[in-house]
Design a protein around this motif. Structure first.
Motif: not given
Lengths: 126, 294
Positions: B2-21
């Motif tokens: 679920x942590x990995x998918x939380x990362x995906x969620x943040x990325x897909x919603x453009x809440x964080x950038x790929x580099x920052x993630x």
């Protein structure tokens, strides 16, 4: 029961990494007489050449599968001790391997404790 | 996972950038989850209240918990409860992003709550890795609802992600798209039974070398035969564990063929009934897994 350090061991696996890791674990137990085979066909040939005390046999291998190699070895050497070392320990595979005379089964990734316990069944000072 | 998918969620919603993630994934192993994030997750405090407590802490020499109690936001019992609460991966990732300055407490609160509500996740699902809900998250992320053999594919992805966490590391997030160069290295393995699948893994030289180094637990420097052998063994191990799972759960016996090294364009040209791509972004680069039914 002979000493583990005197044992002749054959590792049959198509993965260089697995052969390397198994060799390193066995060398850690003082085993020096270790042979390797990279497929089932080579396993059968190597077995006849070195007559190992114990053989670790992968199942999914090119040329000849581990189960076919086991069958060929046991036909010629009924007392051969062959341990199937594989990640595909399904009921079907295990039943088939036992039918052809496999002595034991080692689940991959190989856990050191499990390997040590298994060797303890066949050798002293494991 | 679920942590990995939380990362995906943040990325897909453009809440964080790929580099920052990626950076957060790398840094999170040394992160300590603070009381504020724990209180937000438990619903005991709002992000605004946490910010107010932090502001107050800058002026007085007291612990956050004591200040929160004095300000009436928490009871002493709640502080004790929070301090002994399990620090799940999502909280660690969130705290890392907050510490990095990529997220405010308020953005974290909002993102975590919407992630939980979108996938109907409860706190206990995070600590127990609820299998059914993991299946739902996988199905929704990879859009499996219209795929034939969706349950089997979902089981495959579930096992794959668990094996990545177990053998490679938890510093990754599944992503929706990732271009693979035609000349990138790939390894394939066929799974046969009632249905036949070709599974594969592909990546750039750099990503493959780092992936293999982690799996072999030795530092490799070139994408040579040994590196391909190691990646190939990971695929074999994963597929082996998948066949055992299928056999145990449904009694179906699947067979594996020996793995083969090739290039990514060969996988792309396979005549398949359908293909499910599972690209994952590790902190060291992207790796793409595929499952094609043939």
């Amino acid at each position: 029961m002979s000493a583990l350090s005197q044992a002749k061991i054959l590792i049959c696996d198509d993965s260089m990494m697995i052969r390397k890791k198994m060799r390193s674990l066995l060398e850690g137990y003082g085993v020096t007489n270790i042979s390797e085979a990279k497929d089932g066909k080579e396993a059968v040939e190597k077995y006849a050449e070195v007559l190992p005390d114990i053989t670790f046999m992968d199942i999914v291998m090119p040329e000849m599968s581990g189960v076919d190699a086991l069958k060929a070895i046991k036909e010629k050497y009924p007392d051969a001790v062959v341990v199937m070392a594989t990640s595909i320990g399904t009921e079907g595979n295990l039943t088939e391997a036992i039918r052809y005379g496999a002595s034991d089964f080692l689940q991959k990734p190989v856990e050191e404790e499990r390997l040590k316990k298994l060797l303890g069944h066949y050798f002293k000072e494991a | 996972m679920f942590t990995q998918f939380f990362g995906s969620y943040l990325l897909n919603k453009q809440i964080v950038s790929a580099d920052n993630l990626k950076k957060a994934m790398e840094l999170k192993s040394s992160t300590r989850v603070k009381l504020g994030v724990l209180a937000i997750n438990a619903g005991y405090m709002t992000a605004k209240q946490v910010d107010a407590v932090h502001k107050m802490q800058a002026t007085v020499d007291k612990r956050i918990g004591d200040i929160a109690v004095e300000m009436g936001y928490l009871t002493p019992e709640q502080v004790t409860e929070l301090l002994s609460a399990q620090k799940t991966g999502c909280l660690v990732l969130g705290q890392t992003l907050v510490d990095m300055g990529c997220l405010t407490n308020e953005e974290f609160e909002e993102a975590l709550n919407s992630y939980k509500s979108e996938h109907h996740l409860e706190d206990e699902d995070f600590s127990t890795e609820n299998e059914k809900k993991a299946g739902n998250v996988i199905g929704s992320f990879f859009k499996l609802s219209k795929t034939a053999n969706a349950d089997l594919i979902s089981e495959y992805i579930n096992i794959l992600l668990k094996n990545l966490i177990r053998f490679i590391g938890d510093d990754f997030a599944p992503i929706n798209e990732c271009a693979v160069q035609p000349t990138d290295t790939a390894v394939t393995q066929n799974i046969s039974g009632e249905s036949n699948f070709v599974t594969s893994v592909a990546g750039s030289d750099k990503a493959m070398i780092e992936f293999a180094s982690r799996y072999a637990e030795e530092q490799l420097t070139e994408n040579d035969e040994y590196t391909k052998d190691v990646v190939s063994e990971f695929l074999n191990l994963n597929n082996g564990l998948f066949t055992v799972n299928v056999s145990n759960n449904s009694g179906k016996e699947l067979k594996l063929s020996p793995q083969q090294a090739c290039t990514a364009d060969k996988v792309a040209k396979l005549k398949a009934k359908y293909t499910v791509k599972v690209p994952v972004a590790f902190s060291f680069g992207n790796i793409v897994f595929t499952i094609c039914e043939v």
